[in-house]
Design a protein around this motif. Structure first.
Motif, PDB file in Angstrom:
ATOM      1  N   UNK A  13      -2.880  13.796 -15.667  1.00 47.61           N
ATOM      2  CA  UNK A  13      -1.757  14.697 -15.423  1.00 47.61           C
ATOM      3  C   UNK A  13      -2.244  15.841 -14.554  1.00 47.61           C
ATOM      4  N   UNK A  14      -1.741  15.910 -13.345  1.00 48.65           N
ATOM      5  CA  UNK A  14      -2.089  17.037 -12.463  1.00 48.65           C
ATOM      6  C   UNK A  14      -0.892  17.998 -12.418  1.00 48.65           C
TER       7      UNK A  14
ATOM      8  N   UNK B 263      -6.223   4.345 -10.358  1.00 49.87           N
ATOM      9  CA  UNK B 263      -6.050   5.769 -10.670  1.00 49.87           C
ATOM     10  C   UNK B 263      -4.561   6.074 -10.602  1.00 49.87           C
ATOM     11  N   UNK B 264      -4.042   6.697 -11.664  1.00 51.22           N
ATOM     12  CA  UNK B 264      -2.667   7.194 -11.612  1.00 51.22           C
ATOM     13  C   UNK B 264      -2.673   8.716 -11.692  1.00 51.22           C
ATOM     14  N   UNK B 265      -1.828   9.334 -10.865  1.00 50.93           N
ATOM     15  CA  UNK B 265      -1.670  10.796 -10.902  1.00 50.93           C
ATOM     16  C   UNK B 265      -0.221  11.119 -11.289  1.00 50.93           C
ATOM     17  N   UNK B 266      -0.058  11.991 -12.315  1.00 50.90           N
ATOM     18  CA  UNK B 266       1.281  12.470 -12.692  1.00 50.90           C
ATOM     19  C   UNK B 266       1.564  13.778 -11.976  1.00 50.90           C
ATOM     20  N   UNK B 267       2.745  13.870 -11.371  1.00 49.49           N
ATOM     21  CA  UNK B 267       3.197  15.125 -10.766  1.00 49.49           C
ATOM     22  C   UNK B 267       4.575  15.458 -11.329  1.00 49.49           C
ATOM     23  N   UNK B 268       4.902  16.749 -11.355  1.00 44.75           N
ATOM     24  CA  UNK B 268       6.227  17.183 -11.846  1.00 44.75           C
ATOM     25  C   UNK B 268       6.974  17.901 -10.729  1.00 44.75           C
ATOM     26  N   UNK B 269       8.275  17.600 -10.601  1.00 44.48           N
ATOM     27  CA  UNK B 269       9.115  18.352  -9.663  1.00 44.48           C
ATOM     28  C   UNK B 269      10.211  19.095 -10.412  1.00 44.48           C
TER      29      UNK B 269
END
Ligand SMILES: C[S@@+](CC[C@H](N)C(=O)[O-])C[C@H]1O[C@@H](n2cnc3c(N)ncnc32)[C@H](O)[C@@H]1O
Ligand code: SF4
Length: 438
Positions: free
Chosen positions: A154-155, A190-196
């Motif tokens: 989670x980034x 690799x998975x990256x979580x981003x929030x908008x």
């Protein structure tokens, strides 16, 4: 209309679960299930912090000895489950949370030992979640060595100011160090979580975060719309702001839909395929071991105090809460539980709920619902079963049908968080409505 009604990643939602008066034994619950291709999930309810946006089942920090006692309890639960479920064959495994890498390297090794009661972890897709502050080389080395194939971090935002605005005291240097360590360890995915939709986020800063994420060439990216939920830090802050500004204060403009479109188009122009509203994937390999990897019919065995288990007739879990003090109480009671042979809380699915679950889980994936697979499972066409509901979605131009498939249009996918909840049964809606968040 607000396109953000609810994230239907599992049906029925956990808030529709209720205590099971008969407390059925696990052996009975699993007896007549197809156990040839199950998903194993282990939940770790600890994090180094409690992020302001997060309503997952987790607590910040753990008093001395608690992580060890938690692993002891997990092992007792695993033993009870293994006696009830074996022989069984697992197609994938995942560690989630919370933050599994809150555990030390030695504790992670114990967690792998618990999971190994069920499957050879090096032979199946194996996913684990981590966070920037806890993705250290020693922990990653254990995970890699024990067979993890997919690491998800989670980034949320590559801009420190935005991460802070979301209630996460994160440093960019920590994010870069973690991503470097993950890439050096050599996980296949690799998975990256981003929030908008973070307060203060603009189209420009969102684009900046997306571009920064792409420099790491992640095989997967999840884009999450921000939900501000009542018992979270952001929820409390929003209530306090509203109270001090007076009830008539208007919400700041909600930009989530336009940020979503920007994110989707940016990723697709960069070679990613859209798998669902939130998930994007680069490259051909199907992603397994993620929370969205649930073939509509497959069962799941969840271990840990925040994990659900799914059989075709019953979904069950320990108790659920969001508020800090209740989460702590549930963790303490989980750790003190001597006997895990019965299901305590859950939701029984009848044939019509099973059909509905299949419909929702399939329709919210970009590839849509395979009509012949549905007919094979249920002996009827989905349009016969759900014609009226589908007509409502069709009237919005959110779904298209042909002889083989029913799938959401691009605008339909953008409105997944309206479509999912609109397909909930009246009974599930009523139970969710009556649930009191604590
Ligand atoms: C278990 S966490 C990921 C791993 C790790 N704990 C971390 O935060 O780095 C799951 C993800 O759900 C997303 N999430 C959780 N609550 C959310 C909310 N209220 N709104 C939007 N996204 C949310 C975040 O992107 C988060 O990374
Ligand atoms: S977002 Fe991740 S690190 Fe933050 S509280 Fe939730 S699970 Fe923990």
């Amino acid at each position: 209309m607000n396109p953000y009604q609810g994230y239907a990643y599992a049906y029925p939602h956990k808030t529709a679960y209720r205590p099971l008066p008969a407390r059925p034994g696990l052996r009975q619950v699993w007896a007549s299930e197809d156990r040839s291709s199950l998903f194993l999930y282990l939940h770790v309810p600890f994090c180094e912090m409690r992020c302001g946006f997060c309503n997952l089942f987790t607590q910040s920090g753990a008093p001395e000895g608690l992580t060890g006692s938690y692993l002891d309890a997990l092992d007792r639960q695993a033993q009870a489950a293994a006696e009830a479920i074996n022989p069984a064959s697992f197609a994938s495994v995942a560690f989630g949370g919370g933050t599994p890498t809150y555990l030390t390297a030695a504790e992670l090794s114990r967690l792998c030992d618990v999971a190994s009661r069920f499957a050879d972890l090096t032979a199946i897709p194996f996913s684990a979640e981590t966070s920037p502050a806890t993705a250290t080389a020693d922990r990653l080395a254990v995970l890699k060595d024990r067979g993890v194939t997919r690491l998800s971090i989670g980034v949320q935002s590559f801009l420190d100011s935005e991460a802070h605005a979301a209630g996460r005291p994160q440093k960019r240097s920590e994010v870069d160090a973690a991503l470097n360590a993950i890439r050096s360890a050599g996980f296949g995915t690799l998975n990256i979580d981003l929030i908008y939709g973070i307060p203060g986020q603009t189209h420009r800063t969102w684009q900046q975060s997306l571009s920064e994420a792409l420099t790491w060439s992640p095989e997967e990216i999840y884009l999450y719309p921000l939900y501000v939920r009542p018992l979270t830090g952001l929820g409390r802050r929003a209530r306090a702001d509203a109270a001090s500004a007076g009830a008539a204060r208007a919400d700041p403009a909600d930009q989530r839909l336009s940020l979503y479109r920007l994110g989707r188009d940016h990723l697709m122009a960069s070679g990613y395929e859209q798998v669902s509203m939130r998930m994007f994937r680069r490259g051909p390999a199907p992603s397994a071991g993620t929370t969205q990897y649930c073939c509509q019919a497959d069962g799941m065995l969840g271990l840990g105090c925040g994990a659900r288990s799914y059989t075709s007739a019953l979904h069950y879990s320990p108790e659920y809460a969001v508020g800090i003090s209740r989460v702590r109480r549930i963790i303490d009671s989980y750790v003190a539980t001597p006997d895990f042979t019965n299901a305590a809380v859950g939701f029984a699915l009848d044939d019509s709920e099973r059909r509905r679950r299949h419909l929702i889980q399939s329709l919210l994936q970009a590839e849509g619902l395979d009509r012949s697979y549905y007919r094979e499972r249920f002996g009827a066409d989905p349009v016969t079963d759900f014609g009226a509901e589908l007509a409502g979605i069709e009237a919005m131009s959110w779904v298209e049908k042909d002889a083989d498939r029913i799938r959401l249009t691009p605008e339909g996918l953008a409105h997944s968080d309206v479509i999912g909840p609109a397909l909930y049964s009246p009974r599930v809606r009523e139970l969710m409505g009556a649930y009191e968040a604590r």
